[in-house]
Design a protein around this motif. Structure first.
Motif, PDB file in Angstrom:
ATOM      1  N   LYS A   9     -31.054 -58.198  40.512  1.00 13.55           N
ATOM      2  CA  LYS A   9     -30.754 -58.283  41.942  1.00 13.55           C
ATOM      3  C   LYS A   9     -31.930 -58.873  42.731  1.00 13.55           C
ATOM      4  CE  LYS A   9     -27.273 -54.839  41.535  1.00 13.55           C
ATOM      5  NZ  LYS A   9     -26.060 -54.765  42.328  1.00 13.55           N
ATOM      6  N   SER A  10     -31.631 -59.208  43.945  1.00 13.46           N
ATOM      7  CA  SER A  10     -32.626 -59.868  44.780  1.00 13.46           C
ATOM      8  C   SER A  10     -32.503 -59.343  46.194  1.00 13.46           C
ATOM      9  CB  SER A  10     -32.378 -61.389  44.742  1.00 13.46           C
ATOM     10  OG  SER A  10     -33.412 -62.068  45.401  1.00 13.46           O
ATOM     11  N   ARG A  49     -34.540 -59.569  50.370  1.00  9.33           N
ATOM     12  CA  ARG A  49     -35.687 -59.906  51.204  1.00  9.33           C
ATOM     13  C   ARG A  49     -36.443 -58.617  51.524  1.00  9.33           C
ATOM     14  NH1 ARG A  49     -32.390 -62.711  55.750  1.00  9.33           N
ATOM     15  NH2 ARG A  49     -30.717 -61.794  54.502  1.00  9.33           N
ATOM     16  N   SER A  52     -23.069 -59.475  44.281  1.00 10.85           N
ATOM     17  CA  SER A  52     -23.665 -58.345  43.562  1.00 10.85           C
ATOM     18  C   SER A  52     -25.167 -58.546  43.367  1.00 10.85           C
ATOM     19  CB  SER A  52     -22.929 -58.090  42.242  1.00 10.85           C
ATOM     20  OG  SER A  52     -23.113 -59.148  41.369  1.00 10.85           O
ATOM     21  N   SER A  53     -25.636 -59.783  43.391  1.00  6.46           N
ATOM     22  CA  SER A  53     -27.083 -59.997  43.317  1.00  6.46           C
ATOM     23  C   SER A  53     -27.780 -59.495  44.572  1.00  6.46           C
ATOM     24  CB  SER A  53     -27.398 -61.486  43.118  1.00  6.46           C
ATOM     25  OG  SER A  53     -26.921 -61.940  41.873  1.00  6.46           O
ATOM     26  N   HIS A  54     -27.064 -59.525  45.684  1.00  8.61           N
ATOM     27  CA  HIS A  54     -27.683 -59.184  46.965  1.00  8.61           C
ATOM     28  C   HIS A  54     -27.096 -57.928  47.599  1.00  8.61           C
ATOM     29  CE1 HIS A  54     -30.118 -62.854  47.456  1.00  8.61           C
ATOM     30  NE2 HIS A  54     -29.155 -63.432  46.766  1.00  8.61           N
ATOM     31  N   ARG A 107     -34.513 -55.851  42.744  1.00  7.93           N
ATOM     32  CA  ARG A 107     -34.489 -56.258  44.158  1.00  7.93           C
ATOM     33  C   ARG A 107     -35.807 -56.840  44.679  1.00  7.93           C
ATOM     34  NH1 ARG A 107     -33.987 -51.790  47.022  1.00  7.93           N
ATOM     35  NH2 ARG A 107     -34.596 -50.638  45.167  1.00  7.93           N
TER      36      ARG A 107
END
Lengths: 327, 327, 327, 327
Positions: B72-73, B75, A162-164, B42
């Motif tokens: 969240k994260s 790239r 869920s973080s990504h 993000r």
């Protein structure tokens, strides 16, 4: 029938949490009834070699909460031969062991049944396997612990998912039955669960994932049992999904052996304690060739033959529940 | 220099346990100093899109113990372009954000440094990564938690290993540095640890395993860092060992993504709290381009440039300790 | 009968692990059947105040593994009055809520039953309490999790007990029923278990402890349920034992509120998911005044009246097993 | 000086997680250097009785992850007398033990120091106590594990606190020093932390709780170290607060002995391994009367005398961090 003065206990097949607790229960029940107890190392292999150890009530202290089996477990090719079984019988006789408690899965029970038929040696089985694939018991020893281990790990994976905003395929144990996948999948809130009992088809998986995306889900977990029917392993599934649904970034996690280990849950410890008592008392009552089981929360016995041939069915209701939860 | 009235905080790169605790600390320190705080979703991607949320002291309740990052994260390719960074700058200006706290690894810091140089925008870094591969801090956020997760899982695997007298190869994270492998290996009592920093050669591994067998060890765990120098992946290592040491039955377990998740350890929560305070206070003191770190149990700052270029070294003493423990 | 277009869900009484999972299930089942769902904060208190929140399938993401209840819980004196219940009814009508799912214990169900009788308002109950003291279900939500929490803590206490050869009295929850004490006691390998259902007398306790010492046990754990029948609290028991058995050095640990919290076990998550589905489907089928329960591993319903008046019995077999294990 | 051919190792005082890992390390380091090692049961008491066991590298397998101490621990009145120490010396001589590693706290070190002075017997100390109250090391063995245990339990209590909007007072260990309270308090997100080192006064506590309520906090946790300076125990604090702040409903939880137990964290296992190596190598280098410690992440030694008399200081920065986090 010969009076039973000494019982041998062994673990056989893949280890599962609660085996130590079951050994402890067998040993202490023997002590309670003032009969002797011997531990047999490494299953049928150690039986053939006469690798025994005398166990009393104090020998098994401090093990109720330990994973694995201190008596160790092994597969035995030799025991599949008549000579091997004869050697095993001789060792048991030499050690004055009158009856056997076998903690293991259906392979182990088959061995015990053959042994009984050849030597008229009393045998009781305790179902110890994480897969819950034995008929005659609603729960095998270790199954409940494994479910907790699996949901705990998937909770961790979900942190990253869920973080990504990612999709994860998580492979869990269960070659022939989907109990672990289905229950841990519902428990972990998985979006889709692929089990050996059902072939939903790959198109349905894609459909479900498409719907997930549309309904605003930012991350998803799909549980895949080792033996699922899609015809693809978990890495091939990843490739397939990424090809057809390029909006998804897929990761794979194969949980593997960690699912077998760990300190047993309270449920498995209590179950092991109850089963060990019943196994010994059944032998003392002159019974044999039975497996101790849990049915409707009560300890029962089932003929080993039925346990081996039977089929442990998954709960279809859970498939419905899983579908509703993935709305 | 412009007075700072609003700070933006974001997480970037791979998630790690403690990121939420660090966000909470940044937000509450802003509240303590009566300045505003905005969360940036993000990472740099959300910065470019202006995906912000105002955060006050109450917004971050109940997250100190949650894994992952609620911001969240992601790239961001766009941020690598001048246009992307210009767009991000415009969004920050529009939202009246005066300074930035970036929680992430060296890639994230590089982005922050470039951004600062182009727009003279104050940036502070907090090292959040499980790999502990950042110079200027003895511990990155999440590293301690990951070590506990890894030893806990290996403890479970050992239950099976010792029940079956088997050898396990366990692959842990660490592409360039062996911190996780080395520390978790010592903590889990591994017989051998293969890390990127050392090429012991395959012959030494065989030698060590031969010695293990001779010294009476019935089961063994070998830890392999992702980036180890043997030139073989963990499955090839299994094949190699089984070929050369047929007395061993080898199993492989790749721990994978579960290593990133889970509730942070007390150490990581405290570290996150301390780092967040220092990051905000440094910005309020007019500083920039620094990474907060832990050195000798004290909170310090290091130029981001040094943190990026530096090398976090493994502790050679631990290799010696590991060798002695495997006696 | 009025068609149900919107269901209200609330938690009431003491919190228990799995309540969030049950809320999630109710909400998603509503979404599945395309009806609305409202969360009611703080039980009957929030109902009276009209403290509601609209919930959709996405509102309840990420809560299946969280302890406590995000809808919060409270006791309500006002709801015990006719005026309070009238106010509550008015609020429900105003919010277009047509039916109620109450997650809680017998007090909460009594409130629901009275409410139904006065206003002919459809009510379904889900048994959420760690004590497992509700008739009509073999397991209440949270009970399994609490057992695991308790054995985990007692495992820790045993580390100290056996390091120091000490006797520990550990008090666990259970004012009227000994389910937690009995099951966790067997699971933790306790030497003696004192429960409200049995008055074994203090002399038997001394006898058992004397026997323990003689049989060579170096340390012992005695589990005491809050409501045990000895007439002494756990600290008085300590004094009593130290007076009569000076060879023992006794320590006391009162586990307290930690027993209620924590991430639910897989069992409780699955149970919550199944119960939520059944509760909503029952309402949609026109049923009311029922409690969803688990009987023989199947989801069933029981009249609320029976659930309230009935008695959940402990398993006498377990007392025997405990006695045998303490040999 | 006499060459050391056999080392005795013992644990003394309260048990702490990591003691078994330290014993393992001492034993294996002896094996590595090809000298003998004997375990001494029950600390100085067992030394006087000659209750020894020969330990080799295999004797200590499978214990690195076990809480408590398999060599057991005890207080010894007899060792405080000259006769007792003479008897202990005689036993050591009889068993050909040339040097001693004492794992324990300052009381144990004092005993070791006196023993050394009287009999010129080489002694090394390893600081094993959960309280972290020893000078000369930033971390005592077990402290890190206890912090994790405490925050894990408080996380559970918070589930209930926030479900019911309640205030909890949680008492943790630490009679003279507030390390556990302060670090676990910050880690658990406590609103206020009462430690022996600081007397903030009861009025400040009320003030802080009033402010909490005003700032919209719905629930709060206050951590109280056993030895806090308010002059009231945790139950009196509850009464005091309820009297002065009737808007709060207060609950109390005394964590007690569970804080000592459990599987050691990775940090404690690694620390134990490093310390054991250093202790043995120091003895082999002809050193004595030193305590092994961790300073700035490096293994060091400190004169036992300094370790005993010194004071382990709490980190004042953490008090500031705690204040800011409670904003």
């Amino acid at each position: 029938m010969k009076e039973i003065k000494k019982i041998g206990v062994m673990t056989s097949g893949g280890d599962s949490p609660g085996m130590n607790a079951a050994i402890r229960s067998v040993v202490r029940t023997c002590a309670f009834y003032k009969i002797e107890c011997a531990g047999i190392y490494r299953g049928y292999e150690g039986m053939i070699e006469g690798d025994f150890i005398d166990l009393n009530a104090r020998s098994v202290k401090g093990i109720i909460n330990k994973g694995g089996t201190f008596l160790k477990s092994a597969r035995s090719k030799a025991f599949r031969t008549k000579e091997g079984r004869q050697a095993a019988y001789n060792q048991l006789k030499k050690a004055n062991i009158d009856a056997l408690v076998v903690i293991g899965g259906d392979g182990s029970f088959t061995g015990g049944l053959v042994f009984n038929q050849e030597f008229n040696f009393p045998v009781m089985g305790i179902p110890g396997t994480i897969d819950n694939d034995i008929a005659g018991t609603s729960h095998t020893l270790g199954y409940d612990t494994t479910l907790n281990t699996v949901v705990d790990v998937i909770d961790k994976i979900r942190d990253t998912a869920s973080s990504h905003n990612r999709l994860f395929f998580v492979e869990v144990m269960g070659r022939d039955v989907g109990h672990i996948a289905l229950n841990a999948g519902v428990g972990a809130g998985a979006e889709e669960i692929l089990i050996p009992e059902e072939d939903l088809g790959l198109e349905r998986l894609l459909e479900s994932l498409r719907r997930s995306k549309e309904s605003g889900k930012s991350s998803s977990i799909v549980i895949v049992a080792e033996g699922d029917k899609t015809g693809k392993n978990v890495f091939e599934l990843k490739d397939y999904v990424e090809e057809h649904l390029p909006e998804y970034e897929v990761r794979v996690s194969v949980l593997g052996h960690m699912q077998r280990g760990g300190s047993p849950s309270c449920f498995d410890r209590v179950l092991a304690s109850r089963m060990g008592v019943k196994a010994v008392e059944s032998l003392l009552d002159g019974k044999s060739n039975l497996m101790v089981g849990l049915m409707n929360d009560k300890i029962t016995v089932t003929p080993l033959e039925r346990a081996i041939k039977g089929q442990s069915k998954i709960n279809k209701e859970l498939i419905r529940v899983s579908d509703i939860m993935s709305v």
